[in-house]
Structures are given as C-alpha cells and as structure tokens.
Design a protein around this motif. Sequence first.
Motif: not given
Length: 462
Positions: A157-161, A164-172, A178-186
């Motif tokens: 809920p806190f991720v801004k998809m 444009p800052s990159g291809d990664l989602i940083h989880i504290p 990597p955004k490419t690893s996210l579940p495709p249905p998401l």
Amino acid sequence: MSTSDQPSGDLTHVALFPSAGMGHLVPFLRLAAALLRHHCKLTLITSHPAVSSAESQLISRFLSAFPQITELKFHIVPLDPLVANSDDPFFLQFEAIRRSVHLITSPLSALCPPLSALVCDVSLISSALVLSATLKIPNYVLFTSSAIMFSLFAYYPFVKMSDPSGDLIHIPAIGSIPKTSLPPPLLVDNSIFKKIFTQDGRRIKELNGVLINAMDAMEGDTLNALNSGKVVDGLPPVVPIGPLLPCEFENPEGKSPIKWLEKLPPRSVVFASFGSRTAASREQIKEIGIGLASSGYKFLWIVKDKVVDKEDREGVEGVVGEELMEKLKEKGMVLKEWVNQEEILGHRAVGGFVSHCGWNSVIEAALKGVPVLAWPQNGDQMINAGLVAEKGVGMWVEKWGWGHKCVVKGEELGGRIKELMESDGLRARAAEVKEEAAKAVAVGGSCDRAFEWLIGRWSKGI
Ligand code: UDP
Ligand code: G50
C-alpha cells in the motif's frame, strides 16, 4: 488434573477457514493436524463446490482421518465471471467466498463450545474481519507464501508504482525486490487479484496475528524485521510456524513411483513437478521432455497441461506425444497424476528438484534437504525463487523469465539440471537447512513454542 495443569489447547476451539487451491488447502490441513497435536478443538469450514477434485478428495481423506473435527459446509453463491474480471478459477473462487461469508456467521456463532479464534486464508482478510467482529473473536491469518512475500503484501500500500526512480521496490528493513519479480496478476489493472491484494494489505493491522509456514533457517532476518516494526509500523505478531509437516492423510490412492525409486542409487534422480495449478504449453512440455532426456540423469516428471484437474482428460502419452514418450521411458518415469510429493522428495534416490517454487514446494524441499532448480511460472514464485537462490539451497536462471510467457529450450534445461545435480555447494547448503528444519519441528522446538504461544493467546481471547 486441575484446569490450570491441562494443556491450554483443551480450552480453545478454533475455526479454520481455507480458500481455494491446493497451495492454500494443504498448509491449512497441516496446520489443523499440528493444532490437534496441541489439543485444540477444531472446526473446518469447507467451501462448496470446490474448484478442483484434488481439493475435495483431500478434504474427504482429512475428515476421515480426524473424525473429531467438525466440518462446517459452506455453500457459496456462484459468481458471474464478468463481474470479477478474471479467467483464473482460483481467483474467482476467492472472490465468491469473500462475497458469501455472511452465510456462515450464524452457524459459526452456534458452535459449541463457542469459538476462541478464527484462522482465515490470506485471500479472505476483509471478509473474515467482518465475520470475526460479529462473532467477537480474534482473527488470525494463515499466510500461504514466504515471509518475504508477506513483507511485500504489507508494504505494497505504500509503494508508488509510478515512481520512475528505478526497477526495484525498496522495502524498509528487508531490501529490494525487482519489479519484474512481482506477481504478474498484480500488474493487471482491475484484476481481481490486484483488488484483493491491495484492499486486504491495508487491513493487516486489524488482525490479531499472522501465521506463516516459514522458519528461521530460511527467513530469520525477514521474520525479525517484520516483528521489529521497521517494515510497516503496527503489524500484528508474525508467527513462524514452519515447516508445517506433511501428514499421512495426504497420501493419494493410485500407483506410486516409490517402488521405481527404490531400485535406483542415492541422488541419481531429478524430480520435476510444477505444483497443482500450473499448466505447461505443449511446446514447453516437449522441451521439458528433451531436457530431461539429455540431462544424463534419471528423472521422475509429473506432467500437467490443465489448470484445473476436472478438465484434465487426456492421458500422458497424448500430451507428451508417443514418439517422445518411447524415448523417455528408457531413462525415467513420466506420470500425469497427483503424487505424494513429500515422500518423493524424502526418497534417497532423489537428488534435485525442478520446481516452479510454489511456497509449499520450497518448504518441502528444504525439509528434505533437496536442492532446487527454480523455474517460476507465475504468482509469487519469482520472489520465492529469489529467496531459494539467495539462501544457496538452489539455483535460479533469471533469464528464463516467467514460465507462462517464455519457452525454455530442452538443451538449456538439460544443462542446468546437470549443474544442479552436480553442485556440492547446493547439496551441502540444502543439508544444513534440512538440519535446522528438523530442529524446528523437534519436540520443544520453535514450532511447538509458536503453537503454545498462539494457543495461550487464543485461550485468553487475544
Ligand atoms: N502436490 C502433491 N502432489 C502433486 C502436486 C502437488 O503432493 O502431484 C502438493 C505439493 O507437495 C504442495 C502442494 O501440492 O504441498 C502445491 O503447493 P505449492 O505451493 O507448491 O504450489 P501451487 O500448487 O500452489 O502452485
Ligand atoms: C496466487 C498468485 C499470486 C500470488 C499468490 C497466489 C500468493 C501470495 C499470497 O496464491 O499466494 C497472497 C497474498 C495476498 C492475497 C492472496 C495471496 O490476497 O497468482 O502472489
């Protein structure tokens, strides 16, 4: 024995509420068996009709094995697929169950003794919260994937998809995915999965606790981070109850490949199987056959070409092709049926596992110390594959991408299988994790402690 000397489980009646798919049902029933060992009274909510025959058959074997469990049959209202905007039968079932839960409030409130707690599936959170609020009982969730996947669920809920800052989602306190690893249905706008995932992710804080089939040996750091408040502040306790142990009642009827394995030397066979809901294309099936045959190892391959078993009518020869099948028969065993995966993984002849990395499969491989060649096909599997590679219990060929999108050539697959079967490093690391897993499930180990802690809370209504 006075009341205070009795195991706390004697005081607690828990309702277990699985949703759809073997990947969700299997850990629920293993949890049920563990809670029975800790003297809980249980009610199992079963949704009708089930999506797959495998689910109905497993529930039936489970209830025969444990007649002391109360079954609460829940006839769900069918859903118009157009409303739900999905062609995935399991997601449609998630949504249908969510929309029907009001039907079980009354039967649940009539149970005797009254319920101490509800444990619902991760896909039912928003609806189950209404149920538990009405019944005035604590609500726990069984998260059916990895702790790293849970951290994504909680933080999403806190991720801004659009960032444009990159291809990664940083989880504290966790790291980057990597955004490419996210579940495709998401990533599909208006998909039923995305709707459920985002809606429920915001409500995790309202839960009394989260049970995960995870263990310190694989995910200790992630579990600590989740419980430190640094990932998302205010999360309920995240309780690692893994590895959940496979049980006798899971044994399917039919011919078992174990007799065939018995004749083979230790670690000489590669086992290839892709879970309960992954159908491979005919083109990929052919390449897998070629790959296994060229690997230089004996193999046990479970072929699946339909998502739902009820639609599965063709025999293995028809799906694989007679010519290829003839070649394969000399070198291995090819089946197109439900097998006892944990027994196969635990057999000494099996030295490697080509897996889609459904979370149950990853944990079962860890429990048996079998190194994995990770080949994620969909869903949370790429995130799980990343963990398998990071922990050194397997290898992941990232360039293969999503199995449901790309075709991997047989020659490439065969080479990687050889690498998997010959890696001393992976085998040694998998053996270490197996040892840690054995400690976790031993009497008085981390699993027993987790269940005692949970039952203590349930008996106090928290
Ligand atoms: N499984 C099995 N026999 C089969 C196929 C699958 O026992 O022929 C079990 C497997 O051991 C695991 C579950 O079904 O416990 C599948 O869950 P997983 O999370 O690995 O994958 P999913 O099916 O959800 O993709
Ligand atoms: C199916 C899928 C993607 C996926 C999962 C699937 C998970 C992850 C856990 O089952 O299991 C999960 C989190 C939230 C939720 C349902 C399931 O609402 O295609 O990630």
